[in-house]
Design an enzyme around this catalytic site. Structure first.
Site, mmCIF file in Angstrom:
data_model
loop_
_atom_site.group_PDB
_atom_site.id
_atom_site.type_symbol
_atom_site.label_atom_id
_atom_site.label_comp_id
_atom_site.label_asym_id
_atom_site.label_seq_id
_atom_site.Cartn_x
_atom_site.Cartn_y
_atom_site.Cartn_z
ATOM 1 N N ASN A 110 0.831 -1.209 0.000
ATOM 2 C CA ASN A 110 0.000 0.000 0.000
ATOM 3 C C ASN A 110 0.864 1.256 0.000
ATOM 4 O O ASN A 110 1.926 1.303 0.621
ATOM 5 C CB ASN A 110 -1.006 0.002 1.168
ATOM 6 C CG ASN A 110 -0.404 -0.264 2.522
ATOM 7 O OD1 ASN A 110 0.585 -0.983 2.644
ATOM 8 N ND2 ASN A 110 -0.988 0.317 3.552
ATOM 9 N N ILE A 111 0.375 2.246 -0.739
ATOM 10 C CA ILE A 111 1.077 3.530 -0.871
ATOM 11 C C ILE A 111 0.083 4.629 -0.506
ATOM 12 O O ILE A 111 -0.884 4.867 -1.238
ATOM 13 C CB ILE A 111 1.607 3.722 -2.309
ATOM 14 C CG1 ILE A 111 2.573 2.573 -2.677
ATOM 15 C CG2 ILE A 111 2.304 5.087 -2.436
ATOM 16 C CD1 ILE A 111 3.016 2.560 -4.133
ATOM 17 N N GLU A 112 0.317 5.239 0.655
ATOM 18 C CA GLU A 112 -0.631 6.232 1.171
ATOM 19 C C GLU A 112 -0.274 7.632 0.698
ATOM 20 O O GLU A 112 0.769 7.865 0.086
ATOM 21 C CB GLU A 112 -0.666 6.152 2.709
ATOM 22 C CG GLU A 112 -1.157 4.785 3.165
ATOM 23 C CD GLU A 112 -1.380 4.667 4.655
ATOM 24 O OE1 GLU A 112 -0.870 5.515 5.425
ATOM 25 O OE2 GLU A 112 -2.073 3.707 5.048
ATOM 26 N N CYS A 120 -4.182 0.618 -2.487
ATOM 27 C CA CYS A 120 -3.974 -0.627 -1.742
ATOM 28 C C CYS A 120 -2.906 -1.495 -2.405
ATOM 29 O O CYS A 120 -2.646 -1.396 -3.616
ATOM 30 C CB CYS A 120 -5.267 -1.435 -1.685
ATOM 31 S SG CYS A 120 -6.596 -0.682 -0.753
ATOM 32 N N GLU A 124 -3.036 -4.587 -3.212
ATOM 33 C CA GLU A 124 -3.568 -5.459 -4.261
ATOM 34 C C GLU A 124 -3.593 -4.754 -5.612
ATOM 35 O O GLU A 124 -3.283 -5.336 -6.650
ATOM 36 C CB GLU A 124 -5.003 -5.888 -3.916
ATOM 37 C CG GLU A 124 -5.139 -6.717 -2.660
ATOM 38 C CD GLU A 124 -5.397 -5.891 -1.413
ATOM 39 O OE1 GLU A 124 -4.797 -4.800 -1.268
ATOM 40 O OE2 GLU A 124 -6.181 -6.335 -0.573
ATOM 41 N N CYS A 159 -10.184 -5.025 0.129
ATOM 42 C CA CYS A 159 -11.269 -4.049 0.271
ATOM 43 C C CYS A 159 -12.208 -4.134 -0.942
ATOM 44 O O CYS A 159 -11.893 -4.774 -1.958
ATOM 45 C CB CYS A 159 -10.707 -2.643 0.428
ATOM 46 S SG CYS A 159 -10.270 -1.845 -1.134
ATOM 47 N N CYS A 212 -10.754 -2.980 -4.355
ATOM 48 C CA CYS A 212 -9.821 -3.975 -4.915
ATOM 49 C C CYS A 212 -10.571 -5.192 -5.446
ATOM 50 O O CYS A 212 -10.172 -5.770 -6.467
ATOM 51 C CB CYS A 212 -8.796 -4.388 -3.872
ATOM 52 S SG CYS A 212 -7.600 -3.070 -3.521
#
Ligand code: THU
Length: 136
Positions: free
Chosen positions: A48-50, A59, A61, A92, A95
């Site tokens: 994940n890359i926020e 996310c 995935e 989620c 995804c």
């Protein structure tokens, strides 16, 4: 659900766990790693890359999936995901919709806890009614 051997489950969870170390999650501190196996036999990892604005966060995935599609992968054998949670996590809703665009409903999804305990579900189990424009 399509069968998947236990050695492959363990192999994919090891790669998903390594991918988790590449997460950029300073806001939630909730790291997720994914390993997606393409029909070509190649593995695609994601984390994940926020983002400070929150909604642009992607996310693990989807990072794995978009890498795979960009590389020309057309079909998928399995997905494994792992996080820092004591309980196995499931993809989620966003995804699930993205996975449904490219993956069959019988694809195994390996959902692991941080300690590697896992449950196996099919994509159709967790997303039985995907939205599709293919009926047009
Ligand atoms: N996250 C994933 O990477 N995959 C999921 O299926 C659920 C949530 C990430 C997004 C965000 O960076 C963090 O977990 C907390 O929601």
């Amino acid at each position: 659900m399509r069968t998947i051997h236990e050695f492959e489950v363990k192999n994919m969870l090891r790669m998903a766990n390594e991918a988790k170390d590449r997460a950029y999650a300073p806001y939630s501190s909730f790291r997720v790693g994914a390993c997606l196996k393409g029909a070509s036999g190649a593995y695609y990892m994601g984390a994940n890359i926020e983002n400070a604005a929150f909604t642009p966060t992607v996310c693990a995935e989807r990072v794995a999936m978009f890498k795979a599609i960009y590389d020309g992968e057309k079909a998928f054998d399995a997905l494994a995901i792992i996080s820092d949670s004591k309980e196995p996590i499931v993809p989620c809703g966003v995804c699930r919709q993205v996975l449904s665009e490219f993956c069959d409903g019988d694809m195994p999804v390996i959902c692991a806890s941080k300690d590697g305990e896992y449950t196996l579900v099919s994509l159709a189990d967790i997303f039985p009614a995907p939205f599709s424009l293919r009926t047009r």
